[in-house]
Design a protein around this motif. Sequence first.
Motif, mmCIF file in Angstrom:
data_model
loop_
_atom_site.group_PDB
_atom_site.id
_atom_site.type_symbol
_atom_site.label_atom_id
_atom_site.label_comp_id
_atom_site.label_asym_id
_atom_site.label_seq_id
_atom_site.Cartn_x
_atom_site.Cartn_y
_atom_site.Cartn_z
ATOM 1 N N ALA A 28 37.864 51.153 36.125
ATOM 2 C CA ALA A 28 37.410 49.690 36.783
ATOM 3 C C ALA A 28 38.950 48.648 37.503
ATOM 4 O O ALA A 28 38.965 48.779 38.330
ATOM 5 N N ILE A 29 39.833 49.477 36.963
ATOM 6 C CA ILE A 29 41.003 48.888 36.455
ATOM 7 C C ILE A 29 41.608 49.021 39.034
ATOM 8 O O ILE A 29 41.682 48.035 39.101
ATOM 9 N N PRO A 30 41.759 50.235 38.870
ATOM 10 C CA PRO A 30 42.144 49.823 40.455
ATOM 11 C C PRO A 30 41.080 49.448 41.391
ATOM 12 O O PRO A 30 41.325 49.640 42.934
ATOM 13 N N VAL A 31 39.621 50.226 41.178
ATOM 14 C CA VAL A 31 38.489 49.182 41.946
ATOM 15 C C VAL A 31 38.597 48.311 42.013
ATOM 16 O O VAL A 31 38.615 47.100 43.461
ATOM 17 N N ALA A 32 38.947 47.330 41.289
ATOM 18 C CA ALA A 32 39.523 45.660 41.149
ATOM 19 C C ALA A 32 40.133 44.935 41.899
ATOM 20 O O ALA A 32 40.138 44.634 43.091
ATOM 21 N N VAL A 33 41.197 45.783 41.918
ATOM 22 C CA VAL A 33 42.749 45.807 42.611
ATOM 23 C C VAL A 33 42.439 46.310 43.602
ATOM 24 O O VAL A 33 42.866 45.500 44.740
ATOM 25 N N THR A 34 42.051 47.754 44.445
ATOM 26 C CA THR A 34 42.349 48.141 46.285
ATOM 27 C C THR A 34 41.090 47.673 46.156
ATOM 28 O O THR A 34 41.126 46.985 47.843
ATOM 29 N N VAL A 35 39.907 47.638 46.092
ATOM 30 C CA VAL A 35 38.534 47.542 46.303
ATOM 31 C C VAL A 35 38.153 45.716 46.505
ATOM 32 O O VAL A 35 37.815 45.580 47.736
ATOM 33 N N ASP A 39 43.392 40.148 40.853
ATOM 34 C CA ASP A 39 45.080 40.445 41.233
ATOM 35 C C ASP A 39 45.164 41.668 40.101
ATOM 36 O O ASP A 39 44.320 41.481 38.951
ATOM 37 N N GLY A 40 46.341 42.858 39.730
ATOM 38 C CA GLY A 40 46.280 43.585 39.178
ATOM 39 C C GLY A 40 46.413 43.305 37.781
ATOM 40 O O GLY A 40 46.469 44.039 37.145
ATOM 41 N N GLY A 41 47.242 41.906 37.532
ATOM 42 C CA GLY A 41 48.128 41.704 36.142
ATOM 43 C C GLY A 41 46.420 41.070 35.649
ATOM 44 O O GLY A 41 45.858 41.922 34.012
ATOM 45 N N ALA A 42 46.051 40.455 36.047
ATOM 46 C CA ALA A 42 44.328 39.465 35.828
ATOM 47 C C ALA A 42 43.782 41.032 35.140
ATOM 48 O O ALA A 42 42.766 41.508 34.365
ATOM 49 N N ALA A 43 43.738 41.954 36.475
ATOM 50 C CA ALA A 43 42.230 43.546 36.568
ATOM 51 C C ALA A 43 43.108 44.094 34.940
ATOM 52 O O ALA A 43 41.975 44.682 34.440
ATOM 53 N N GLY A 44 44.065 44.713 35.077
ATOM 54 C CA GLY A 44 45.345 45.312 33.854
ATOM 55 C C GLY A 44 44.986 44.759 32.477
ATOM 56 O O GLY A 44 44.586 45.144 31.020
ATOM 57 N N PHE A 82 31.640 40.079 36.813
ATOM 58 C CA PHE A 82 31.837 39.369 37.609
ATOM 59 C C PHE A 82 32.859 39.465 38.215
ATOM 60 O O PHE A 82 33.692 39.036 39.470
ATOM 61 N N MET A 83 33.702 41.069 37.636
ATOM 62 C CA MET A 83 35.303 40.895 38.185
ATOM 63 C C MET A 83 34.850 42.228 39.179
ATOM 64 O O MET A 83 35.589 42.018 40.629
ATOM 65 N N VAL A 84 34.357 43.545 38.525
ATOM 66 C CA VAL A 84 33.299 44.139 39.192
ATOM 67 C C VAL A 84 32.112 44.640 39.841
ATOM 68 O O VAL A 84 31.956 44.880 38.790
#
Length: 114
Positions: A28-35, A39-44, A82-84
Motif C-alpha cells: 500500500a505504500i507505493p500506491v499511497a505515494v504514487t497514486v 507524503d512518502g515519509g508518512a506512508a512509509g 483513510f490513507m489508501v
Amino acid sequence: MGAETAANPARRLFAAVLVCEAIVIALAIPVAVTVLDVDGGAAGAVCGGLAVACLLMAGLLRFPWAVAAGSVLQVLIIATGFMVPAMFFLGIVFGALWATAIWLGRKAAAAQAR
C-alpha cells in the motif's frame, strides 16, 4: 478465552494471516505515494510500521495476549483506509480472516479438550 492460549491450535493460521497482511500493507505504500499523493515519509512510517508490527506479532503468537494484540492490529490496518481507501476493504477482509481464525481456534481447542 480458548483462542488465546499458548498452545493455540490455530497459531499457524493466525501467523499466515499476519504475514499476508504485512505484504499487502507494505504494498500500500507505493500506491499511497504514487497514486494518491500521500507524503512518502508518512506512508512509509504508517504502512511500514504496521507491516513490521504484523511480522513481529506473527512471531509473538506463543504468548496468550498476542491474539488480543493482533485484534487491535486489525483495527489499525482498517484505519489505513483513510490513507489508501482500498485498505478499508482489504482490512475488513483480513479482519474477517482473523475472526475466522479465532473461531476455528476455539473449536479446535474444544475438540482437543474432549
